[in-house]
Design a protein around this motif. Structure first.
Motif, PDB file in Angstrom:
ATOM      1  N   ILE A   3       9.003  20.364 -11.423  1.00 15.93           N
ATOM      2  CA  ILE A   3       8.771  21.807 -11.461  1.00 15.93           C
ATOM      3  C   ILE A   3      10.047  22.573 -11.136  1.00 15.93           C
ATOM      4  CG2 ILE A   3       7.495  23.711 -10.393  1.00 15.93           C
ATOM      5  CD1 ILE A   3       5.187  21.703 -10.003  1.00 15.93           C
ATOM      6  N   SER A   4      10.809  22.079 -10.187  1.00 17.35           N
ATOM      7  CA  SER A   4      12.042  22.767  -9.806  1.00 17.35           C
ATOM      8  C   SER A   4      13.024  22.839 -10.973  1.00 17.35           C
ATOM      9  CB  SER A   4      12.698  22.064  -8.617  1.00 17.35           C
ATOM     10  OG  SER A   4      11.876  22.129  -7.475  1.00 17.35           O
ATOM     11  N   ALA A   5      13.168  21.762 -11.703  1.00 13.42           N
ATOM     12  CA  ALA A   5      14.091  21.751 -12.844  1.00 13.42           C
ATOM     13  C   ALA A   5      13.627  22.717 -13.928  1.00 13.42           C
ATOM     14  CB  ALA A   5      14.220  20.344 -13.406  1.00 13.42           C
ATOM     15  N   ILE A   6      12.336  22.756 -14.164  1.00 12.57           N
ATOM     16  CA  ILE A   6      11.796  23.674 -15.166  1.00 12.57           C
ATOM     17  C   ILE A   6      12.030  25.116 -14.734  1.00 12.57           C
ATOM     18  CG2 ILE A   6       9.670  24.495 -16.263  1.00 12.57           C
ATOM     19  CD1 ILE A   6       8.703  21.533 -16.084  1.00 12.57           C
ATOM     20  N   ALA A   7      11.775  25.408 -13.455  1.00 12.73           N
ATOM     21  CA  ALA A   7      11.977  26.765 -12.942  1.00 12.73           C
ATOM     22  C   ALA A   7      13.450  27.157 -13.002  1.00 12.73           C
ATOM     23  CB  ALA A   7      11.445  26.873 -11.519  1.00 12.73           C
ATOM     24  N   LEU A   8      14.332  26.234 -12.670  1.00 14.13           N
ATOM     25  CA  LEU A   8      15.767  26.533 -12.751  1.00 14.13           C
ATOM     26  C   LEU A   8      16.191  26.812 -14.197  1.00 14.13           C
ATOM     27  CD1 LEU A   8      17.248  23.990 -10.192  1.00 14.13           C
ATOM     28  CD2 LEU A   8      17.124  26.480  -9.968  1.00 14.13           C
ATOM     29  N   GLY A   9      15.635  26.065 -15.132  1.00 14.21           N
ATOM     30  CA  GLY A   9      15.914  26.331 -16.542  1.00 14.21           C
ATOM     31  C   GLY A   9      15.440  27.715 -16.951  1.00 14.21           C
ATOM     32  N   GLY A  10      14.276  28.107 -16.446  1.00 12.04           N
ATOM     33  CA  GLY A  10      13.758  29.450 -16.723  1.00 12.04           C
ATOM     34  C   GLY A  10      14.644  30.532 -16.133  1.00 12.04           C
ATOM     35  N   LEU A  11      15.183  30.273 -14.944  1.00  7.53           N
ATOM     36  CA  LEU A  11      16.102  31.231 -14.322  1.00  7.53           C
ATOM     37  C   LEU A  11      17.365  31.386 -15.167  1.00  7.53           C
ATOM     38  CD1 LEU A  11      15.831  30.278 -10.546  1.00  7.53           C
ATOM     39  CD2 LEU A  11      15.022  32.378 -11.629  1.00  7.53           C
ATOM     40  N   GLN A  12      17.856  30.276 -15.689  1.00  6.19           N
ATOM     41  CA  GLN A  12      19.048  30.331 -16.535  1.00  6.19           C
ATOM     42  C   GLN A  12      18.773  31.113 -17.824  1.00  6.19           C
ATOM     43  OE1 GLN A  12      19.885  26.145 -16.812  1.00  6.19           O
ATOM     44  NE2 GLN A  12      21.271  26.187 -15.061  1.00  6.19           N
ATOM     45  N   ALA A  59       7.657  29.926  -8.890  1.00  7.35           N
ATOM     46  CA  ALA A  59       7.446  28.500  -9.171  1.00  7.35           C
ATOM     47  C   ALA A  59       8.305  27.636  -8.253  1.00  7.35           C
ATOM     48  CB  ALA A  59       7.761  28.198 -10.631  1.00  7.35           C
ATOM     49  N   LEU A  60       9.549  28.046  -8.021  1.00  2.67           N
ATOM     50  CA  LEU A  60      10.411  27.294  -7.097  1.00  2.67           C
ATOM     51  C   LEU A  60       9.835  27.295  -5.688  1.00  2.67           C
ATOM     52  CD1 LEU A  60      14.068  28.257  -8.111  1.00  2.67           C
ATOM     53  CD2 LEU A  60      13.045  25.987  -8.120  1.00  2.67           C
ATOM     54  N   ASN A  61       9.359  28.448  -5.252  1.00  2.00           N
ATOM     55  CA  ASN A  61       8.748  28.526  -3.924  1.00  2.00           C
ATOM     56  C   ASN A  61       7.503  27.651  -3.827  1.00  2.00           C
ATOM     57  OD1 ASN A  61      10.654  30.264  -2.810  1.00  2.00           O
ATOM     58  ND2 ASN A  61       9.560  32.096  -3.459  1.00  2.00           N
ATOM     59  N   ALA A  62       6.691  27.648  -4.863  1.00  2.00           N
ATOM     60  CA  ALA A  62       5.487  26.809  -4.871  1.00  2.00           C
ATOM     61  C   ALA A  62       5.859  25.334  -4.828  1.00  2.00           C
ATOM     62  CB  ALA A  62       4.633  27.120  -6.095  1.00  2.00           C
ATOM     63  N   ALA A  63       6.877  24.942  -5.584  1.00  4.69           N
ATOM     64  CA  ALA A  63       7.327  23.544  -5.584  1.00  4.69           C
ATOM     65  C   ALA A  63       7.839  23.153  -4.204  1.00  4.69           C
ATOM     66  CB  ALA A  63       8.414  23.332  -6.631  1.00  4.69           C
ATOM     67  N   TYR A  64       8.583  24.042  -3.580  1.00  8.49           N
ATOM     68  CA  TYR A  64       9.092  23.771  -2.233  1.00  8.49           C
ATOM     69  C   TYR A  64       7.937  23.598  -1.252  1.00  8.49           C
ATOM     70  CZ  TYR A  64      11.029  24.652   2.377  1.00  8.49           C
ATOM     71  OH  TYR A  64      11.339  24.565   3.706  1.00  8.49           O
ATOM     72  N   GLU A  65       6.985  24.506  -1.295  1.00 14.05           N
ATOM     73  CA  GLU A  65       5.842  24.423  -0.377  1.00 14.05           C
ATOM     74  C   GLU A  65       5.023  23.157  -0.625  1.00 14.05           C
ATOM     75  OE1 GLU A  65       5.160  26.233   2.306  1.00 14.05           O
ATOM     76  OE2 GLU A  65       6.979  27.376   1.943  1.00 14.05           O
ATOM     77  N   ALA A  66       4.828  22.777  -1.880  1.00 14.86           N
ATOM     78  CA  ALA A  66       4.072  21.557  -2.191  1.00 14.86           C
ATOM     79  C   ALA A  66       4.795  20.331  -1.659  1.00 14.86           C
ATOM     80  CB  ALA A  66       3.853  21.448  -3.699  1.00 14.86           C
ATOM     81  N   GLU A  67       6.106  20.306  -1.860  1.00 18.54           N
ATOM     82  CA  GLU A  67       6.893  19.176  -1.369  1.00 18.54           C
ATOM     83  C   GLU A  67       6.865  19.119   0.160  1.00 18.54           C
ATOM     84  OE1 GLU A  67      11.524  17.954  -1.584  1.00 18.54           O
ATOM     85  OE2 GLU A  67      10.573  18.473  -3.484  1.00 18.54           O
ATOM     86  N   LEU A  70       3.503  17.819   1.281  1.00 19.48           N
ATOM     87  CA  LEU A  70       3.420  16.385   1.036  1.00 19.48           C
ATOM     88  C   LEU A  70       4.189  15.608   2.101  1.00 19.48           C
ATOM     89  CD1 LEU A  70       2.557  14.011  -0.756  1.00 19.48           C
ATOM     90  CD2 LEU A  70       4.658  14.373  -2.061  1.00 19.48           C
ATOM     91  N   LEU A  71       5.387  16.063   2.402  1.00 19.31           N
ATOM     92  CA  LEU A  71       6.194  15.376   3.418  1.00 19.31           C
ATOM     93  C   LEU A  71       5.524  15.448   4.795  1.00 19.31           C
ATOM     94  CD1 LEU A  71       9.795  16.454   2.384  1.00 19.31           C
ATOM     95  CD2 LEU A  71       8.760  14.196   2.156  1.00 19.31           C
ATOM     96  N   GLU A  72       4.976  16.600   5.131  1.00 13.59           N
ATOM     97  CA  GLU A  72       4.295  16.742   6.420  1.00 13.59           C
ATOM     98  C   GLU A  72       3.059  15.854   6.506  1.00 13.59           C
ATOM     99  OE1 GLU A  72       3.642  20.956   6.654  1.00 13.59           O
ATOM    100  OE2 GLU A  72       5.687  21.349   7.335  1.00 13.59           O
ATOM    101  N   SER A  73       2.333  15.719   5.378  1.00 13.01           N
ATOM    102  CA  SER A  73       1.117  14.903   5.405  1.00 13.01           C
ATOM    103  C   SER A  73       1.420  13.410   5.522  1.00 13.01           C
ATOM    104  CB  SER A  73       0.271  15.182   4.166  1.00 13.01           C
ATOM    105  OG  SER A  73       0.887  14.673   3.009  1.00 13.01           O
ATOM    106  N   THR A  74       2.625  13.012   5.111  1.00 11.46           N
ATOM    107  CA  THR A  74       2.984  11.609   5.205  1.00 11.46           C
ATOM    108  C   THR A  74       3.749  11.321   6.497  1.00 11.46           C
ATOM    109  OG1 THR A  74       5.057  11.963   4.005  1.00 11.46           O
ATOM    110  CG2 THR A  74       3.131  11.325   2.713  1.00 11.46           C
TER     111      THR A  74
END
Length: 79
Positions: A3-12, A59-67, A70-74
């Motif tokens: 998602i981050s790569a897609i969002a960065l492409g959209g920003l570009q 989208a970048l913020n959502a990807a960051y929060e999801a990641e 996930l890290l906190e749950s593990t």
């Protein structure tokens, strides 16, 4: 899917559209034929680019929060 790569492409893409529209507006001036540039078209293009930029930042913020979740749950320390 990254998602981050897609969002960065959209920003570009949004940045490229802002640059294109800005050049069009900057090229208008005294002596420019009236029909050579549509300021209303370029204004709309800039507003669309801003909306695309905002959506991709979200989208970048959502990807960051999801990641982060996930890290906190593990039990992995987040960044």
């Amino acid at each position: 899917m990254n998602i981050s790569a897609i969002a960065l492409g959209g920003l570009q893409q949004a940045q490229a559209e802002v640059e294109r529209a800005s050049k069009q507006v900057a090229s208008s001036g005294p002596g420019t034929p009236v029909d050579a540039i549509s300021l209303s078209h370029e204004a709309v293009a800039l507003m669309v680019a801003r909306s695309q930029f905002d959506a991709n930042i979200s989208a970048l913020n959502a990807a960051y929060e999801a990641e982060k979740t996930l890290l906190e749950s593990t039990g992995t320390p987040s960044f």
